[in-house]
Design an enzyme around this catalytic site. Structure first.
Site, PDB file in Angstrom:
ATOM      1  N   LYS A 170      -1.050  -6.872  -9.453  1.00 17.37           N
ATOM      2  CA  LYS A 170      -2.034  -7.073  -8.373  1.00 17.37           C
ATOM      3  C   LYS A 170      -1.672  -6.025  -7.310  1.00 17.37           C
ATOM      4  O   LYS A 170      -0.786  -6.218  -6.496  1.00 17.37           O
ATOM      5  CB  LYS A 170      -1.891  -8.497  -7.809  1.00 17.37           C
ATOM      6  CG  LYS A 170      -3.109  -9.052  -7.099  1.00 17.37           C
ATOM      7  CD  LYS A 170      -3.665  -8.193  -5.980  1.00 17.37           C
ATOM      8  CE  LYS A 170      -2.976  -8.408  -4.652  1.00 17.37           C
ATOM      9  NZ  LYS A 170      -3.476  -7.500  -3.597  1.00 17.37           N
ATOM     10  N   GLU A 230      -4.921  -4.059  -1.997  1.00 13.47           N
ATOM     11  CA  GLU A 230      -6.366  -3.807  -1.949  1.00 13.47           C
ATOM     12  C   GLU A 230      -6.684  -2.518  -1.177  1.00 13.47           C
ATOM     13  O   GLU A 230      -7.789  -1.996  -1.251  1.00 13.47           O
ATOM     14  CB  GLU A 230      -7.123  -5.005  -1.348  1.00 13.47           C
ATOM     15  CG  GLU A 230      -6.722  -5.396   0.071  1.00 13.47           C
ATOM     16  CD  GLU A 230      -5.499  -6.330   0.131  1.00 13.47           C
ATOM     17  OE1 GLU A 230      -4.555  -6.130  -0.652  1.00 13.47           O
ATOM     18  OE2 GLU A 230      -5.503  -7.237   0.975  1.00 13.47           O
ATOM     19  N   CYS A 257       9.759   1.429   3.713  1.00 16.65           N
ATOM     20  CA  CYS A 257      10.687   0.344   4.054  1.00 16.65           C
ATOM     21  C   CYS A 257      12.091   0.883   4.278  1.00 16.65           C
ATOM     22  O   CYS A 257      12.962   0.162   4.737  1.00 16.65           O
ATOM     23  CB  CYS A 257      10.702  -0.699   2.956  1.00 16.65           C
ATOM     24  SG  CYS A 257      11.372  -0.042   1.427  1.00 16.65           S
ATOM     25  N   PHE A 282       0.809  -1.228   0.000  1.00 15.03           N
ATOM     26  CA  PHE A 282       0.000   0.000   0.000  1.00 15.03           C
ATOM     27  C   PHE A 282       0.837   1.271   0.000  1.00 15.03           C
ATOM     28  O   PHE A 282       0.361   2.331  -0.373  1.00 15.03           O
ATOM     29  CB  PHE A 282      -0.928   0.013   1.248  1.00 15.03           C
ATOM     30  CG  PHE A 282      -0.222   0.403   2.526  1.00 15.03           C
ATOM     31  CD1 PHE A 282      -0.008   1.742   2.846  1.00 15.03           C
ATOM     32  CD2 PHE A 282       0.251  -0.559   3.416  1.00 15.03           C
ATOM     33  CE1 PHE A 282       0.656   2.108   4.016  1.00 15.03           C
ATOM     34  CE2 PHE A 282       0.918  -0.213   4.578  1.00 15.03           C
ATOM     35  CZ  PHE A 282       1.119   1.132   4.875  1.00 15.03           C
ATOM     36  N   SER A 286       5.340  -7.086   3.111  1.00 15.57           N
ATOM     37  CA  SER A 286       5.905  -7.483   4.405  1.00 15.57           C
ATOM     38  C   SER A 286       6.722  -8.768   4.270  1.00 15.57           C
ATOM     39  O   SER A 286       6.509  -9.562   3.344  1.00 15.57           O
ATOM     40  CB  SER A 286       4.763  -7.703   5.402  1.00 15.57           C
ATOM     41  OG  SER A 286       3.933  -8.740   4.924  1.00 15.57           O
ATOM     42  N   GLU A 289       9.443  -4.635  12.900  1.00 16.30           N
ATOM     43  CA  GLU A 289       9.126  -3.500  12.025  1.00 16.30           C
ATOM     44  C   GLU A 289       7.858  -2.850  12.567  1.00 16.30           C
ATOM     45  O   GLU A 289       6.813  -3.494  12.634  1.00 16.30           O
ATOM     46  CB  GLU A 289       8.887  -3.988  10.591  1.00 16.30           C
ATOM     47  CG  GLU A 289       8.498  -2.866   9.665  1.00 16.30           C
ATOM     48  CD  GLU A 289       8.358  -3.288   8.208  1.00 16.30           C
ATOM     49  OE1 GLU A 289       7.688  -4.305   7.942  1.00 16.30           O
ATOM     50  OE2 GLU A 289       8.903  -2.587   7.344  1.00 16.30           O
TER      51      GLU A 289
HETATM   52  P1  NAD Z   1       1.539  -6.787   2.846  1.00 14.72           P
HETATM   53  O1  NAD Z   1       2.595  -7.822   2.865  1.00 14.72           O
HETATM   54  O2  NAD Z   1       0.444  -6.882   3.836  1.00 14.72           O
HETATM   55  O3  NAD Z   1       0.814  -6.768   1.402  1.00 14.72           O
HETATM   56  C1  NAD Z   1       1.563  -6.735   0.204  1.00 14.72           C
HETATM   57  C2  NAD Z   1       0.763  -7.429  -0.890  1.00 14.72           C
HETATM   58  O4  NAD Z   1       0.573  -8.808  -0.538  1.00 14.72           O
HETATM   59  C3  NAD Z   1      -0.616  -6.846  -1.103  1.00 14.72           C
HETATM   60  O5  NAD Z   1      -0.866  -6.755  -2.480  1.00 14.72           O
HETATM   61  C4  NAD Z   1      -1.557  -7.841  -0.415  1.00 14.72           C
HETATM   62  O6  NAD Z   1      -2.811  -7.924  -1.029  1.00 14.72           O
HETATM   63  C5  NAD Z   1      -0.810  -9.158  -0.557  1.00 14.72           C
HETATM   64  N1  NAD Z   1      -1.046 -10.087   0.572  1.00 14.72           N
HETATM   65  C6  NAD Z   1      -1.293  -9.754   1.864  1.00 14.72           C
HETATM   66  N2  NAD Z   1      -1.387 -10.882   2.621  1.00 14.72           N
HETATM   67  C7  NAD Z   1      -1.185 -11.925   1.789  1.00 14.72           C
HETATM   68  C8  NAD Z   1      -1.124 -13.346   1.973  1.00 14.72           C
HETATM   69  N3  NAD Z   1      -1.316 -13.907   3.165  1.00 14.72           N
HETATM   70  N4  NAD Z   1      -0.871 -14.130   0.899  1.00 14.72           N
HETATM   71  C9  NAD Z   1      -0.669 -13.585  -0.317  1.00 14.72           C
HETATM   72  N5  NAD Z   1      -0.712 -12.236  -0.548  1.00 14.72           N
HETATM   73  C10 NAD Z   1      -0.963 -11.421   0.488  1.00 14.72           C
HETATM   74  O7  NAD Z   1       2.284  -5.362   2.919  1.00 14.72           O
HETATM   75  P2  NAD Z   1       1.649  -3.912   3.091  1.00 14.72           P
HETATM   76  O8  NAD Z   1       1.121  -3.769   4.477  1.00 14.72           O
HETATM   77  O9  NAD Z   1       0.751  -3.610   1.955  1.00 14.72           O
HETATM   78  O10 NAD Z   1       2.956  -3.000   2.913  1.00 14.72           O
HETATM   79  C11 NAD Z   1       3.839  -2.697   3.956  1.00 14.72           C
HETATM   80  C12 NAD Z   1       5.007  -3.651   3.954  1.00 14.72           C
HETATM   81  O11 NAD Z   1       5.704  -3.600   2.713  1.00 14.72           O
HETATM   82  C13 NAD Z   1       6.055  -3.280   5.006  1.00 14.72           C
HETATM   83  O12 NAD Z   1       6.503  -4.452   5.629  1.00 14.72           O
HETATM   84  C14 NAD Z   1       7.169  -2.635   4.190  1.00 14.72           C
HETATM   85  O13 NAD Z   1       8.446  -2.691   4.782  1.00 14.72           O
HETATM   86  C15 NAD Z   1       7.107  -3.448   2.957  1.00 14.72           C
HETATM   87  N6  NAD Z   1       7.748  -2.766   1.833  1.00 14.72           N
HETATM   88  C16 NAD Z   1       8.988  -3.202   1.476  1.00 14.72           C
HETATM   89  C17 NAD Z   1       9.667  -2.564   0.460  1.00 14.72           C
HETATM   90  C18 NAD Z   1      11.052  -3.009   0.074  1.00 14.72           C
HETATM   91  O14 NAD Z   1      11.573  -2.480  -0.880  1.00 14.72           O
HETATM   92  N7  NAD Z   1      11.668  -3.940   0.758  1.00 14.72           N
HETATM   93  C19 NAD Z   1       9.077  -1.469  -0.203  1.00 14.72           C
HETATM   94  C20 NAD Z   1       7.800  -1.069   0.174  1.00 14.72           C
HETATM   95  C21 NAD Z   1       7.142  -1.725   1.209  1.00 14.72           C
END
Ligand code: NAD
Length: 490
Positions: free
Chosen positions: A179, A182, A287, A155, A232, A381
């Protein structure tokens, strides 16, 4: 360009170039975190809907993959211009669905434009090579598209993170299915509109909305050859395992816990303002945000300045909201429990008054001082505007704490000594190091990518490694008998 998100009721998918509503009855609201207003509903698309998208992508990629890379990047030149022309409207969409301030939203688009710009140079940097390896025998390496590829994004940067992947994947000759999160699916639709306007043939960029179920379907689909993921650590690991178990390429970037080291010879003014920007930018939801400050020796004069500058930041004016109510609650929970364990909350943003709407999920910046390196606030985190301070006697103690953290995105040191800076960058256990820079994001053409639990799969997500990820090399060895060695060009 229509960016009036308030009129959008159901977020469409993009199927073979057509903006098409899902028939799914399962939807989630897309909420403006600054006031709680429902901007749209996003459908949780079905596996059958993904199948339709993939079929259109397979058909479109056949012709696209045959084009020369010079032809393909023409679309990216146009995309760059369109993004620049429409930056105000795009920033407004990001501001509404994600909550970033307008300035931060524009900044994220500028960074995204740089990624597009990098991909426009693919014809110059693809490194196809040829060499006569023995007399009359020539070896040549060329790059071939993979076919249909996909990206799953978080997000917090709804335009920039997809554009870490899309331009290079498409420039390398693939079709790409996005994708989006959401929680922030509207920017993806704006991107689809711009790519269409830039002349990208239908089917080469698609959007499928959904949650875990559709991510599983992407990992399982036999016609999707590569998956890029950013989110994440917990989910990055799951997606990496699922996608690679199906024989796909996968590069999955995860979460982070970034450490900043402050030593006594650091420039107090520059250090303070830089630390504050790192902790509070995007309300800590990056991040690359600073999370732990390792205070080496006597640096209280710098910590006082940091606290002073953080305390005047007004949520709703200087800082956007947290993405949703449960995230705000989770962040505040870390502060509550650190306090209960004996750490000192020297700046408390839990109840900060916001200049924004009372219904928004705002909070102020917080400092948890005298934390123990074993505290969860020093380990997990938090993903909010919270700085955990750990006091250290010397630099090696600080480096040991940084090294022991399972993540490995970024770390930074504030010092005026080149020797100290070199020692730190040699020993930090991370993919990206900052010297007097608290958000050490490498700018294009340098690649972005962490280590350890911040990344699963090889290579960086931008830069030259991205070309390797989104293409396959073909090695051709040639020998002609002398009588056939004529110059075909004459
Ligand atoms: P998230 O992991 O909850 O969601 C990321 C994506 O995965 C979304 O599209 C979501 O729909 C999908 N998703 C969620 N749960 C899932 C599951 N159980 N199985 C399959 N798909 C699933 O992350 P978020 O809350 O949207 O974003 C924040 C996180 O992203 C933080 O941990 C941040 O550090 C990380 N991030 C990392 C970087 C990097 O470059 N390392 C960059 C941006 C964000």
């Amino acid at each position: 360009m229509d960016t009036s998100v308030t009129t959008v009721k159901l977020v469409p998918n993009v199927v073979g170039g057509v903006f098409k509503h899902s028939t799914s009855t399962r939807t989630l609201p897309v909420i403006d975190p600054s006031n709680g207003e429902v901007l749209a509903n996003v459908p949780m698309s079905s596996k059958e809907e993904l199948n339709e998208i993939v079929a259109a992508a397979v058909a479109a990629q056949k012709e696209w993959g045959k084009k020369s890379v010079k032809d393909r990047v023409q679309v990216l030149f146009k995309l760059k211009s369109l993004m620049e022309e429409n930056i105000a409207e795009l920033a407004d969409v990001i501001h509404k669905e994600n909550g970033k301030t307008l300035g931060e939203s524009r900044g994220s688009i500028t960074r995204a434009v740089e990624c597009v710009e990098f991909a426009t140079s693919l014809p110059q940097i693809m490194n196809n090579s040829v060499l006569e390896v023995s007399q009359g025998v020539e070896c040549k390496v060329t790059r071939t598209p993979l076919g249909v590829t996909a990206g799953i994004t978080p997000f917090n940067f709804p335009m920039m993170v997809p554009l870490w992947m899309v331009p290079i994947a498409i420039g390398c000759g693939n079709a790409f299915i996005l994708k989006p999160s959401e929680q922030t699916p509207l920017s993806a639709i704006e991107l689809a509109k711009l790519l269409k306007k830039a002349g990208l043939p239908d089917g080469l960029f698609s959007v499928v909305n959904g949650d875990k179920e559709i991510v599983d379907a992407i990992c399982d689909h036999p016609d999707i050859k590569a998956v890029g993921f950013v989110g994440s650590t917990k989910v990055a690991k799951i997606v990496y395992q699922k996608a690679t178990a199906q024989g796909k390429r996968a590069r999955c970037l995860g979460g982070a816990k970034n450490h900043l080291v402050v030593v006594p010879d650091a420039d107090p003014e520059m250090t303070a303002s830089n630390v504050v920007a790192s902790v509070t930018g995007c309300s800590g939801q990056r991040c690359m945000a600073a999370s732990v400050l390792l205070a080496v020796g006597e640096v209280d004069h710098i910590l006082d300045k940091i606290k002073e500058q953080m305390s005047v930041l007004v949520p709703g004016k200087d800082m956007g909201p947290i993405i949703n109510a449960s995230s705000k609650e989770r962040i505040c929970g870390y502060i509550d429990r650190a306090e209960a364990k004996g750490a000192k909350v020297t700046l408390d943003g839990r109840q900060a008054k916001s200049e924004g709407d009372d219904a928004g999920y705002f909070m102020g910046a917080s400092v948890i001082d005298h934390a123990n390196s074993e505290h969860e606030s020093a380990q997990d985190e938090i993903f909010g505007p919270v700085l955990t301070v750990i006091r250290c006697d010397n630099l090696d103690e600080a480096i040991a704490i940084e090294n022991n953290n399972p993540y490995g995105n970024a770390a930074c040191i504030y010092t005026n000594s080149g020797e100290t800076a070199q020692y730190f960058s040699d020993h930090a256990n991370v993919g990206m190091v900052g010297i007097n820079i608290g958000v050490p994001v490498p700018r294009e053409p340098f690649p972005f990518g962490g280590w350890n639990d911040s990344r699963f799969g090889d290579g960086d997500i931008t830069g030259p490694g991205a070309i390797d990820f989104w293409s396959a090399t073909k090695k051709i060895t040639t020998k002609w008998s002398d009588k056939h060695r004529k110059n075909w060009m004459s």
